[in-house]
Design a protein around this motif. Sequence first.
Motif, PDB file in Angstrom:
ATOM      1  N   SER A  57      38.366  79.110 112.632  1.00  0.00           N
ATOM      2  CA  SER A  57      39.140  80.223 112.059  1.00  0.00           C
ATOM      3  C   SER A  57      39.302  80.052 110.554  1.00  0.00           C
ATOM      4  O   SER A  57      39.203  81.018 109.784  1.00  0.00           O
ATOM      5  N   LEU A  58      39.561  78.820 110.109  1.00  0.00           N
ATOM      6  CA  LEU A  58      39.705  78.553 108.682  1.00  0.00           C
ATOM      7  C   LEU A  58      38.400  78.866 107.944  1.00  0.00           C
ATOM      8  O   LEU A  58      38.414  79.440 106.847  1.00  0.00           O
ATOM      9  N   ASP A  59      37.276  78.523 108.547  1.00  0.00           N
ATOM     10  CA  ASP A  59      35.977  78.842 107.946  1.00  0.00           C
ATOM     11  C   ASP A  59      35.822  80.347 107.766  1.00  0.00           C
ATOM     12  O   ASP A  59      35.297  80.810 106.736  1.00  0.00           O
ATOM     13  N   GLN A  60      36.243  81.124 108.754  1.00  0.00           N
ATOM     14  CA  GLN A  60      36.149  82.585 108.660  1.00  0.00           C
ATOM     15  C   GLN A  60      37.026  83.115 107.531  1.00  0.00           C
ATOM     16  O   GLN A  60      36.614  83.998 106.765  1.00  0.00           O
ATOM     17  N   ILE A  61      38.225  82.571 107.406  1.00  0.00           N
ATOM     18  CA  ILE A  61      39.148  83.041 106.360  1.00  0.00           C
ATOM     19  C   ILE A  61      38.591  82.745 104.981  1.00  0.00           C
ATOM     20  O   ILE A  61      38.623  83.582 104.068  1.00  0.00           O
ATOM     21  N   LEU A  62      38.048  81.531 104.814  1.00  0.00           N
ATOM     22  CA  LEU A  62      37.550  81.116 103.498  1.00  0.00           C
ATOM     23  C   LEU A  62      36.245  81.813 103.121  1.00  0.00           C
ATOM     24  O   LEU A  62      35.820  81.730 101.952  1.00  0.00           O
ATOM     25  N   SER A  63      35.621  82.470 104.067  1.00  0.00           N
ATOM     26  CA  SER A  63      34.341  83.136 103.786  1.00  0.00           C
ATOM     27  C   SER A  63      34.504  84.604 103.414  1.00  0.00           C
ATOM     28  O   SER A  63      33.517  85.297 103.181  1.00  0.00           O
ATOM     29  N   ILE A  64      35.747  85.111 103.344  1.00  0.00           N
ATOM     30  CA  ILE A  64      35.978  86.508 102.981  1.00  0.00           C
ATOM     31  C   ILE A  64      35.500  86.743 101.541  1.00  0.00           C
ATOM     32  O   ILE A  64      36.016  86.102 100.596  1.00  0.00           O
ATOM     33  N   PRO A  65      34.517  87.637 101.321  1.00  0.00           N
ATOM     34  CA  PRO A  65      33.946  87.775  99.960  1.00  0.00           C
ATOM     35  C   PRO A  65      34.889  88.404  98.947  1.00  0.00           C
ATOM     36  O   PRO A  65      34.817  88.087  97.759  1.00  0.00           O
ATOM     37  N   TRP A  66      35.770  89.288  99.371  1.00  0.00           N
ATOM     38  CA  TRP A  66      36.625  89.969  98.389  1.00  0.00           C
ATOM     39  C   TRP A  66      37.871  89.167  98.011  1.00  0.00           C
ATOM     40  O   TRP A  66      38.539  89.484  97.029  1.00  0.00           O
ATOM     41  N   PHE A  67      38.163  88.128  98.813  1.00  0.00           N
ATOM     42  CA  PHE A  67      39.378  87.321  98.592  1.00  0.00           C
ATOM     43  C   PHE A  67      39.014  86.205  97.605  1.00  0.00           C
ATOM     44  O   PHE A  67      38.253  85.301  97.924  1.00  0.00           O
ATOM     45  N   HIS A  68      39.554  86.261  96.398  1.00  0.00           N
ATOM     46  CA  HIS A  68      39.170  85.308  95.341  1.00  0.00           C
ATOM     47  C   HIS A  68      39.946  84.002  95.511  1.00  0.00           C
ATOM     48  O   HIS A  68      40.929  83.727  94.811  1.00  0.00           O
ATOM     49  N   ILE A  69      39.487  83.213  96.475  1.00  0.00           N
ATOM     50  CA  ILE A  69      40.115  81.922  96.742  1.00  0.00           C
ATOM     51  C   ILE A  69      39.063  80.829  96.662  1.00  0.00           C
ATOM     52  O   ILE A  69      37.864  81.077  96.773  1.00  0.00           O
ATOM     53  N   GLN A  70      39.535  79.608  96.419  1.00  0.00           N
ATOM     54  CA  GLN A  70      38.631  78.471  96.452  1.00  0.00           C
ATOM     55  C   GLN A  70      38.199  78.214  97.893  1.00  0.00           C
ATOM     56  O   GLN A  70      38.885  78.582  98.840  1.00  0.00           O
ATOM     57  N   GLU A  71      37.087  77.565  98.055  1.00  0.00           N
ATOM     58  CA  GLU A  71      36.602  77.304  99.412  1.00  0.00           C
ATOM     59  C   GLU A  71      37.231  76.034  99.966  1.00  0.00           C
ATOM     60  O   GLU A  71      36.552  75.099 100.392  1.00  0.00           O
ATOM     61  N   LYS A  72      38.520  76.005  99.929  1.00  0.00           N
ATOM     62  CA  LYS A  72      39.233  74.901 100.558  1.00  0.00           C
ATOM     63  C   LYS A  72      40.629  75.358 100.966  1.00  0.00           C
ATOM     64  O   LYS A  72      41.212  76.278 100.373  1.00  0.00           O
TER      65      LYS A  72
END
Length: 650
Positions: A57-72
């Motif tokens: 689930s965390l992988d899915q959240i971090l892969s959202i392209p429009w959400f400008h977050i770090q990949e961690k």
Amino acid sequence: MGYRRHSLQIQEREQAEWNLRVSEKKIRQDYHSQRALSSILKISMQSVPLKEKLKQSLDQILSIPWFHIQEKGCIFLVEGDDPSLIMQAQRGLSKSLQTACATVPFGKCLCGRAAQSDEIIFSDCVDEQHLNIGLPMADHGHYCVPILSNERTIGILNLYVEAHHRKSEDEVRFLLAVTHVLAGMIIQDQAEQELQQHAFYDVLTKLPNRALFMERLDRLIQHSKRHPNSLFAVLFLDLDRFKNVNDSLGHTTGDQLLIGASERLQACIRPSDTVARLGGDEFIILLDEIDDVAEPYRIAGRIHEMFKRPFELAGHEVFSTTSVGIALAKPNDQDAEKLLRNADSAMYRAKNQGPGQTAVFDSEMHAQAIMLLNKEIDLRQAVENEALQVHYQPIIGIESDRLVGFEALARWDHPIYGMVSPDEFIRIAEESGLIQAQGAQILGKACRQMQQWISQSPSHADLYVSVNLSLKQVLFPGYIDWLENVLRETGLPPRSLRLEITENILMEDVETTCAILDQIKQLGVGLYIDDFGTGYSSMSYPHSFPFDALKVDRSFVSNIGKGTQHADLIGGIVAVAKSFRMDVIAEGVERQEQLEKLQELGCNSVQGYFFSPPVTSEEAGKLLTRKSGWLVPAPTGTGTKHHSQPFRLA
């Protein structure tokens, strides 16, 4: 004019194109959000551990392209009575950061503060010391989002954003939707774990239960078929005198003893072995891959040593040993139930040898088990055919020196084994569920016989018969109506019947028992406390129940003459009884000196082999002709030669 119109058209077209781009962006954003939420929902339905679900689930959240977050980021779950956040899934975090944030107390750091407040905490820039975590880090921001269930935090979703990131409403809405799905996933897993726990584990001790134990035993049996040289064993354990602890100190203390016993048993075995609780005070151990046939004995020895130490329970120092039965598995053993029964049979042999003993199942014990099973079948037939006999032991009034009544005692004359010991067949009745029918049959026969004696002569009008009453009878629905019907059918006056109740019964359900005993008294039936003095709280409760008399246990009477303390104890019992206007009956009188001391101490009545052993109704009828002279030594040939035990229902 035309220029202005043209300029306005250009502005409108540009606004429309901008609106279109915003709309397309919103559509793409919503598409990716819904796709991520859908993926997380699918993940929640997978048959994988919760940690793996959270990681995916965390992988899915971090892969959202429009959400400008770090990949961690990471996901915490709340655990413990003093709640803390425990990291369950992470991505992109350094080893040192994983260690530092493995457990975060409520109120500490951003995540702990979010958990404590049940509200989202956003920070656009966290200093390099990261609020006293002690690890140098580059500037960054955080979303710490509570995962809520019933408005209570059960976890935290922690995401890293670039420094000076600006929070948006779209991001917050998405994170709230994500944590809502995560909450459902966590609650579902908790429910499944709880069902699993209830299905395969004991609620009190948290040990495996019978179902899980039998599953592991079956698996081991199948393994032994493929590996004939493998050895394993089953140990069946029963705590000695556990009922006394329960009755005297209460069920809460009894539960603490069971928990303490389970912890000691686990300390005596290897990680590959299994300790399970069957129920009550019974435990079973599965010893896997033992080195030799002596290994179970060594384990049993360790258990006995461990149980020599007292248990500290609610301010009391309690000693409780355990009886251990061992069944060694053989290469052709394919029946888990049979192996468990064999260990159970061995445990009973150990218990018969005294507290804290070990016995192993063998061929002789198997033969005894078969005989016991046959006796149970025969006893059932005897009860159904009303073949049980009632013997009567006279009760003598000390002041009048006359016969005042009889205690009715059950006897079973087996067609093959002869007279079966009451201790044995009563235990069979209790274990097989026959005790209620058996007790009812004895009571009915005793009432009919006493009414027959009373009708023979007016001089017998004051006689009574006493019968033991079991806990199952006391609590049986409709018992009062049934008892009233027995008295009506037999014609026995209620005052001619006494019901004897062992004091341990009184501690089971005081309120219900007292209400039922009051109803029995209202019928006019007398009530006695049997075996008085053997419980742990004997002196504290007689006033709470409507009793007419106390029966001093034979163990106290037998010790008269072996030290003044025994006579002093009986004197104390007499004083308690008199203070509550209750009579005292002493059981087990066998010697002249015992009788004389009981007279001196103020007992009202006595019974025992000094006067007569339990006899048939025909022989008891002859005793009715004896008017007096009971308080003199019995003729040679009677007295202590006879050895029998009274019928005890509970």
